[in-house]
Write an enzyme that holds these catalytic residues in place. Structure first.
Site, PDB file in Angstrom:
ATOM      1  N   LYS A 156      -3.669   9.304  -2.930  1.00 22.92           N
ATOM      2  CA  LYS A 156      -3.207  10.544  -2.292  1.00 22.92           C
ATOM      3  C   LYS A 156      -2.442  11.484  -3.234  1.00 22.92           C
ATOM      4  CE  LYS A 156      -3.881   9.631   2.490  1.00 22.92           C
ATOM      5  NZ  LYS A 156      -3.719   8.493   3.351  1.00 22.92           N
ATOM      6  N   ASP A 159       0.866  -1.181   0.000  1.00 27.07           N
ATOM      7  CA  ASP A 159       0.000   0.000   0.000  1.00 27.07           C
ATOM      8  C   ASP A 159       0.903   1.231   0.000  1.00 27.07           C
ATOM      9  OD1 ASP A 159      -1.689   2.086   0.502  1.00 27.07           O
ATOM     10  OD2 ASP A 159      -2.772   1.113   2.150  1.00 27.07           O
TER      11      ASP A 159
HETATM   12  C1  LIG Z   1      -4.782   7.497   3.393  1.00 33.47           C
HETATM   13  C2  LIG Z   1      -4.461   6.093   3.189  1.00 33.47           C
HETATM   14  C3  LIG Z   1      -5.420   5.204   2.698  1.00 33.47           C
HETATM   15  C4  LIG Z   1      -6.844   5.618   2.433  1.00 33.47           C
HETATM   16  O1  LIG Z   1      -6.982   6.545   1.429  1.00 33.47           O
HETATM   17  P1  LIG Z   1      -8.345   7.394   1.275  1.00 33.47           P
HETATM   18  O2  LIG Z   1      -8.152   8.173   0.018  1.00 33.47           O
HETATM   19  O3  LIG Z   1      -8.416   8.242   2.500  1.00 33.47           O
HETATM   20  O4  LIG Z   1      -9.456   6.434   1.206  1.00 33.47           O
HETATM   21  C5  LIG Z   1      -5.034   3.905   2.500  1.00 33.47           C
HETATM   22  N1  LIG Z   1      -3.779   3.491   2.766  1.00 33.47           N
HETATM   23  C6  LIG Z   1      -2.826   4.329   3.233  1.00 33.47           C
HETATM   24  C7  LIG Z   1      -1.448   3.823   3.470  1.00 33.47           C
HETATM   25  C8  LIG Z   1      -3.138   5.649   3.477  1.00 33.47           C
HETATM   26  O5  LIG Z   1      -2.208   6.469   3.981  1.00 33.47           O
END
Ligand SMILES: *Cc1c(COP(=O)(O)O)cnc(C)c1O
Length: 746
Positions: free
Chosen positions: A593, A564
Site C-alpha cells: 500500500k 501484516d
Molecule cells: C489491502 C490489504 C491487503 C491486500 O493488498 P492488495 O494490494 O489489495 O492486494 C492485505 N493486507 C492488508 C492488511 C491490507 O489492508
C-alpha cells in the site's frame, strides 16, 4: 428576498419534503422565479449524469384495457400496429441498435393488461438473449404482473420494472376504468419485493388540474421512485382524447419545475410527446429538471433521433459521458455486481489532497486511495523520481539480475524494519505478499520436518487481501467465505481481541489464543494478524499486549508470527510500523500500500535470517515464488522517493496533527443515536454505526465535497498526512454532513 419560492427552495435544499399546500402555492409563483429555483435544485440534488434509455414496442395493439389516451386499446379505432411478442431476432436487433447508439438502458414495453404466464416466460428468454449478446441494462414494462412473474424476469437479468401511474389516484378513473391506481401500486411494490428497481411516472395534458399533477408527484414520492417519466399527451386520432387541447409549453415547464421540487433526487425523464415542444422549451426543461430521456423510437409516436437528443443535452450544459456508459456496461468494479452496479464517479485528475471529478467538482480525499497516498497526490518528488527512472529502465526481470532501485529501496526499508528482520522479498501487491509470507511459513515448517504444520491461525475480524490464501485468513463472515463453498481451505480462527487499544488489557484474549494453540499447534505453521489495527474488515484498534502475548505463545508452540503491516505501515498509526506499539518483532512481515506513496503497486515480505536460511537449507533450497514484475524498478523508484520524503518530513508531527483534527471532528459524534463507537488512532478515524449505511450516504459525502467509502457499519477517514488543518476541518465537517443523510444527528 423572501418569497414562497425562495422559502420552498431553501427547505428542499436542507432536505425537507414539501407539503401539498406548498406545491399548490409554488404552482402559482412567477414563472421565471420558479424555474430558477428548480434549476438550483436540479444542479444541487438531482442526478448529474444525464441518463438515456430506449424502448422497444415488444408487443403491440389489441389491448383489453380502455385507457382513453392510448392508441393500442382495442376499444378504439386507431391505426396502431398489431403484433404478438416480438421474436429473438427483432429483440436483439433493437438491443444492438441501442448499444451501438451508446444508450445504456433498454426497455421491453408490451401492450395489454398484463402478459400471460407463457408470454412472461418467452419475454424472460428474450431478456436472457439480450443480456447474452449485449451489455445494455434491461427494463421491462409489461403491465400488472405478479410477484412470481417479476422474479422470473429479475432472474433473467431485468434490473428495473416500469409501470406508470399515469395520473393522480383521483384523476385516473376519469381516463381509465378497466384497472386502478391501486392495481398499479401493487405491481410496483411486488416488483420492489422481487428485487427490481422501479420506474413510474405519468401523462400530463389529459385535462387534469395542476392539483392532480401535484397529487401524482406526491404519490410517486411516497413510493420512493428513482425514475419518473413525464409524458406529454399526444392526442391520437381515434382515441377519446383525440381533440384534447394541447397543454401550453409554460404549463409543461411548470409541471417539470414543481415535480423537481417534490422529487428533488429523482431522474425526471422526458418521455412521449416532447417532439412537439419548441426547441426553447426543451432546452429549458433540461435545465430546470429533466435529467433523463427516452431516446429514439417512442411507442407509436415518433420520438426524436438519438443524435439530435444527445446534441440538445450537451447544449443544455450536461456532461453526457459515453465513457461512463461504457464503464457501466463493460468494466467490472470491485465489490459490486454487473447487473445493477454501484454508480461510479469519473475522475479527471488527483491533486494535493483532492480528487477532481470530470465535472469539475473537487472532493477532499478521506481514503488515501485505500491507505496508499500518504503524501497526497501529484507530489513533485515522486513524479520526478519516476520520470527519471523511466528514462533509464522501466522494468527488467529480477531473476538473475539486480538494479540500484531495488537495492536502494531495500536499504531504506531495513532502516526502519523491526529488529531481526534481515531479508526482503519483493512482490507486486499486498495480497501476493501475504501469499508469499504464508508459503514461506509452510516451507519453513516443512524444512524442519514438521510436515503436519501446513495450516494457519488468525484472529477473526482480520483482512489480508483477496487472493486465495490471503482470503482464507480474512474474517470468514465479512470475507464472505460462504460464497466459495469448500474451495477455501479451513483455518483456525481465534476470537478477535476484545481489549481496546486505549482500554485495559483483558487476559481472556491471551487465554483464548492459548487454548487454540494448545488444541491445534501441531497443524499450525503460522499465526497471521494485522498489528494494532484490524483494518478493512472491522477498523478495530486492539491492545498492544495482544501482540506481546502472540509473540510469547508463538515461541512456546513453535508457530511463526506474521505481521501484516500492509495498511498500518509507514506511520499511519503514529508509529513507523504499528508493531512498535508493542515493541516486538514478528518472524515475517508484509508491507505494501503506502510503500510507493500510492504511485504504483509494490509490496514486500520481510523475514529473519532464521526463517530464510531454514527454508534455504532444505530442498528445493529456495523460496518457491517469483513474480514476473518482482522488484519493478519504476515502482522501486517511487518507493525510494516516498520513503525519502517520509524521512525528510516531520511525519510524526503531521500524523499527530491529523489525529488531533480527527478527534476534534469525530468526537462530537460519540454517544449520538445510531453511533456505536468513535475511534481515532494516528491518521485514522473511525465511526462505527448501528446499522450499515447505503449508497445515499456515499452520495451525501460527495455532495458535501468529501470522498469516503464506508463498508458494513464502518465509516472511516484515512487522510493523507499532509492534509492541512483547514482541509481537515472541511473533511470532518463534510463527513458529519454525510452521516446526517444516514439519520445521525451529526
Ligand atoms: C489491502 C490489504 C491487503 C491486500 O493488498 P492488495 O494490494 O489489495 O492486494 C492485505 N493486507 C492488508 C492488511 C491490507 O489492508
Amino acid at each position: 428576498m423572501h418569497s414562497i419560492v425562495s422559502d420552498a427552495l431553501s427547505r428542499v435544499l436542507s432536505g425537507e419534503a414539501l407539503s401539498r399546500e406548498d406545491a399548490l402555492r409554488l404552482w402559482d409563483a412567477p414563472a421565471e422565479e420558479l424555474f430558477d429555483a428548480a434549476r438550483t435544485i436540479t444542479r444541487r440534488l438531482a442526478p448529474r449524469a444525464f441518463n438515456f434509455c430506449s424502448i422497444v414496442n415488444a408487443k403491440s395493439g389489441r389491448c383489453t384495457e380502455d385507457c382513453r389516451w392510448c392508441a393500442q386499446s382495442r376499444h378504439f379505432a386507431t391505426d396502431a400496429p398489431e403484433y404478438p411478442l416480438i421474436d429473438e431476432k427483432t429483440a436483439l436487433e433493437a438491443a444492438r441498435r441501442t448499444e451501438a447508439a451508446g444508450i445504456p438502458r433498454f426497455s421491453f414495453v408490451t401492450s395489454g393488461r398484463k402478459l400471460s404466464p407463457r408470454e412472461v416466460r418467452d419475454l424472460a428468454k428474450l431478456v436472457r438473449a439480450v443480456r447474452r449478446e449485449t451489455s445494455v441494462e434491461v427494463c421491462v414494462s409489461a403491465g400488472l404482473l405478479k410477484e412470481e412473474e417479476l422474479r422470473l424476469l429479475r432472474d433473467a437479468g431485468v434490473v428495473r420494472y416500469h409501470c406508470n401511474l399515469e395520473a393522480s389516484p383521483d384523476y385516473f378513473p376519469k381516463v381509465c376504468t378497466s384497472h386502478t391506481t391501486k392495481d398499479k401500486i401493487e405491481t410496483l411494490l411486488a416488483a420492489r419485493r422481487a428485487g427490481l428497481d422501479l420506474c413510474s411516472g405519468g401523462i400530463i395534458g389529459m385535462g387534469e388540474t395542476p392539483a392532480d399533477r401535484i397529487d401524482l408527484a406526491l404519490t410517486l414520492r411516497d413510493l420512493g421512485l428513482p425514475s419518473v417519466p413525464i409524458n406529454l399527451l399526444a392526442p391520437i386520432p381515434g382515441t377519446p382524447l383525440e381533440s384534447t387541447l394541447l397543454l401550453s409549453e409554460e404549463d409543461f415547464l411548470r409541471t417539470v419545475a414543481v415535480f423537481r421540487f417534490l422529487l428533488p433526487q429523482a431522474h425526471l425523464r422526458f418521455a412521449g410527446g416532447r417532439a412537439r415542444l419548441s426547441e426553447e422549451t426543451v432546452r429549458k426543461a433540461l435545465e430546470i429538471g429533466i435529467t433523463s430521456a427516452i431516446a429514439g423510437d417512442l411507442l407509436t409516436t415518433v420520438g426524436s433521433s438519438v443524435e439530435e437528443d444527445k446534441k440538445r443535452v450537451r447544449e443544455a450544459g450536461y456532461e453526457l459521458d459515453d465513457d461512463l456508459a461504457f464503464d457501466r456496461a463493460h468494466l467490472w468494479h470491485p465489490y459490486t455486481g454487473t447487473i445493477d452496479p454501484t454508480p461510479v464517479l469519473k475522475v479527471a485528475k488527483t491533486e494535493g489532497c483532492e480528487i477532481v471529478l470530470a465535472d469539475g467538482r473537487r472532493l477532499l480525499d478521506g481514503t488515501c486511495s485505500w491507505w496508499c497516498a500518504l503524501h497526497g497526490y501529484g507530489r513533485e518528488e515522486l513524479k520526478r523520481a519516476m520520470h527519471e527512472q523511466i528514462e533509464t529502465m522501466s522494468h527488467v526481470m529480477f531473476g538473475g539480475l539486480t538494479h540500484e532501485p531495488a537495492v536502494k529501496l531495500g536499504r531504506l526499508i531495513l532502516k526502519h524494519a523491526p529488529a531481526g528482520l534481515e531479508k526482503i522479498f519483493y512482490a507486486d501487491s499486498g495480497s501476493v505478499a501475504v501469499e508469499v509470507a504464508m508459503k514461506a511459513a509452510v516451507q519453513y515448517q516443512m524444512a524442519l520436518g514438521r510436515t503436519t504444520r501446513t495450516n494457519f491461525a488468525t484472529p477473526r475480524q482480520g483482512y489480508h487481501g483477496d487472493t486465495w490464501n490471503a482470503m482464507s485468513v480474512c474474517d470468514p463472515v465479512s470475507g464472505m467465505h460462504t460464497a466459495f463453498g469448500d474451495a477455501l481451505p479451513g483455518r483456525f480462527f481465534a476470537p478477535a481481541p476484545v481489549s481496546r487499544f486505549d482500554g485495559d488489557w483483558n487476559p481472556e484474549d491471551e487465554a483464548a489464543l492459548r487454548a487454540l494453540f494448545e488444541a491445534h499447534a501441531d497443524r499450525i505453521a503460522a499465526f497471521i494478524l494485522e498489528p494494532i489495527v484490524q483494518g478493512a474488515s472491522a477498523m478495530w484498534f486492539y491492545h498492544p499486549e495482544y501482540l506481546r502475548a502472540a509473540r510469547r505463545l508463538c515461541d512456546e508452540f513453535g508457530i511463526l508470527l506474521i505481521f501484516d503491516e500492509i495498511a498500518t505501515g509507514f506511520g499511519r498509526t503514529g508509529r513507523y510500523y504499528a508493531s512498535e506499539w508493542a515493541g516486538i518483532s514478528p518472524d515475517l512481515m508484509t508491507i505494501g500500500k503506502g510503500l510507493t506513496g500510492g504511485m504504483l503497486t509494490l509490496s514486500a515480505v520481510l523475514t529473519t535470517n532464521d526463517v530464510a536460511d531454514t527454508i534455504s537449507r532444505a530442498a528445493p533450497h529456495a523460496l518457491m515464488h517469483g513474480p514476473t514484475f518482482m522488484a519493478n524498478p519504476l515502482a522501486c523508484a517511487a518507493g525510494i522517493a516516498s520513503l525519502e520524503l517520509l524521512e525528510k518530513t516531520d511525519w510524526q508531527a503531521d500524523v499527530a496533527r491529523v489525529e488531533a483534527a480527527l478527534k476534534r471532528g469525530l468526537e462530537p459524534l460519540r454517544g449520538k443515536a445510531g453511533v456505536v463507537d468513535v475511534r481515532v488512532l494516528g491518521a485514522l478515524g473511525v465511526v462505527e454505526l448501528e446499522r450499515a449505511p447505503d449508497r445515499s450516504v456515499t452520495k451525501a459525502f460527495v455532495d458535501a465535497g468529501v470522498w469516503a467509502r464506508p463498508f458494513g457499519r464502518i465509516a472511516y477517514l484515512i487522510p493523507p498526512f499532509v492534509m492541512t488543518d483547514e482541509e481537515l476541518e472541511r473533511l470532518t465537517a463534510g463527513f458529519r454532513a454525510g452521516l446526517r443523510a444516514h439519520g445521525i444527528d451529526a
